[in-house]
Design an enzyme around this catalytic site. Structure first.
Site, short mmCIF file in Angstrom:
data_model
loop_
_atom_site.label_atom_id
_atom_site.label_comp_id
_atom_site.label_asym_id
_atom_site.label_seq_id
_atom_site.Cartn_x
_atom_site.Cartn_y
_atom_site.Cartn_z
N LYS A 103 0.97 -1.63 -0.08
CA LYS A 103 -0.21 0.24 0.11
C LYS A 103 1.12 0.87 -0.26
O LYS A 103 1.83 1.22 0.62
CB LYS A 103 -1.03 0.21 1.36
CG LYS A 103 0.00 0.38 2.55
CD LYS A 103 -0.47 1.53 3.28
CE LYS A 103 0.82 1.50 4.24
NZ LYS A 103 1.92 2.38 4.64
N ALA A 105 9.47 0.11 5.27
CA ALA A 105 10.21 0.44 3.89
C ALA A 105 9.28 2.39 3.84
O ALA A 105 8.78 2.40 3.50
CB ALA A 105 9.64 0.22 2.32
N GLY A 106 7.57 1.29 4.42
CA GLY A 106 6.12 1.82 5.02
C GLY A 106 5.05 1.76 4.35
O GLY A 106 4.55 2.05 3.59
N ASP A 116 -2.08 -1.56 10.74
CA ASP A 116 -1.83 -1.32 8.97
C ASP A 116 -2.82 -3.12 7.91
O ASP A 116 -3.44 -3.04 7.26
CB ASP A 116 -0.93 -1.22 8.50
CG ASP A 116 -0.12 -0.12 7.66
OD1 ASP A 116 -1.18 1.13 8.49
OD2 ASP A 116 0.83 0.22 7.81
#
Ligand code: C5P
Length: 311
Positions: free
Chosen positions: A11, A97-98, A136
């Site tokens: 995402k 990485a986010g 998340d």
């Protein structure tokens, strides 16, 4: 069923605002999350009773309880201890990485094991398990949990506003972004440290989520680009100037806008021309190993999705 293969897409956060720090230590968020076509593939097989075996094609991915996918298997097996599972992860999403790679793998394990062993957890129950694993993970489950009866591993892809600590989801219609360039610099960032260093009173810019949503509703790429804002850049860029350099490079190579995803350090740029996006990818590949040109994620009914207007 003895084996199932499940896709686990990454995402990006198209907006990310932090409203305040909560009493429980988490931060109250308002963020728009969007699944993209950078995908891990998980193969789940029936294993020896009570055992979880995890392997992958990645040299440094932990294969024990440090891995969120392992934790997901352990959680769902807690009530079904007689089963065991072998998990193989074809890892394509960069770590730390986010981009929610670990969270997406965990969501794929929950969803895949529910099917593999026919556990009959409904969407609400799976979402509750997901929220216990990480902020998340519920979002990563969302695209998987809609409209895909009879197509194991298939998913439509999701876009949603996430509030709370990330688990309160409001799905929004998906625009299809055809050219999203991702660059992950050669280091990882701890999400917890970024939130710890965030100074809300010093923020210079916050997203206008309403303006973003209006642009998104119309798939108006120029106004989508203008409204891409992430308050966590204030921490991650200050500590890692290379993120700013990548953003500058993206614009130089023709991106409409570039933004760090989540707590970083991955940066994504959105393009309205394929040729520019390809040239930019080639430029970044001169200095970076982890560079990916992708589109929005969606293997489902693309006719139901709106393509962007590129002006
Ligand atoms: O939920 P997750 O384990 O992914 O979060 C990692 C860390 O990021 C948390 O321990 C917390 O420090 C921070 N976090 C936060 N507010 C959120 C999400 C995460 O402070 N909404």
């Amino acid at each position: 069923m003895d084996i199932i293969t499940v896709e686990a897409p990454a995402k990006v956060n198209l907006t990310l605002d932090v409203r305040y720090k909560r009493g429980d230590g988490y931060h109250e968020l308002e963020t728009v999350m969007h699944q993209i076509g950078l995908i891990d593939r998980l193969t789940l097989r029936r294993g020896r009773s009570g055992e979880i075996n995890l392997s992958s094609n990645h040299p440094t991915l932990p294969n024990n309880q440090e891995n969120l996918a392992y934790q997901a298997a352990r959680l769902i097996l807690q009530e079904n201890g007689q089963d065991g599972v072998d998990i193989y992860i074809e890892k394509n999403i960069p770590l730390g990485a986010g981009l929610a790679g670990g969270s997406s793998d965990a969501a794929a394990v929950l969803w895949g094991m529910n099917r593999l062993f026919d556990y009959q957890f409904d969407t609400t129950q799976l979402m509750q398990l997901a929220a216990r694993l990480g902020s998340d993970v519920p979002f990563c489950l969302l695209g998987r949990e809609k409209g895909q009866a009879g197509r194991p591993g298939d998913a439509l892809g999701a876009t949603a506003i996430a509030r709370g600590r990330g688990e309160l989801l409001e799905e929004i219609p998906g625009c299809y972004l055809p050219w999203v360039l991702l660059v992950k610099p050669d280091f990882q960032i701890s999400t917890a440290e970024v939130y710890r260093s965030l100074r809300l009173d010093e923020l210079e810019q916050r997203p206008d989520t309403a303006a973003f949503l209006a642009a998104w509703r119309d798939c108006d790429i120029m106004n989508i680009a203008i409204n891409l804002v992430n308050v966590l850049e204030s921490v991650s860029i200050k500590q890692n100037p290379e993120i700013a350099a990548i953003k500058v490079g993206m614009i130089k190579y023709g991106a409409l806008k570039a933004l760090m995803s989540g707590s970083g350090p991955a940066v994504f740029g959105i393009f309205n021309e394929e040729q520019k996006a390809r040239q930019a990818r080639d430029e970044f590949l001169n200095a970076h190993n982890e560079v990916f040109l992708v589109s929005s994620y969606g293997r489902g009914d693309k006719s139901a999705r709106t393509k962007i207007t590129t002006g």
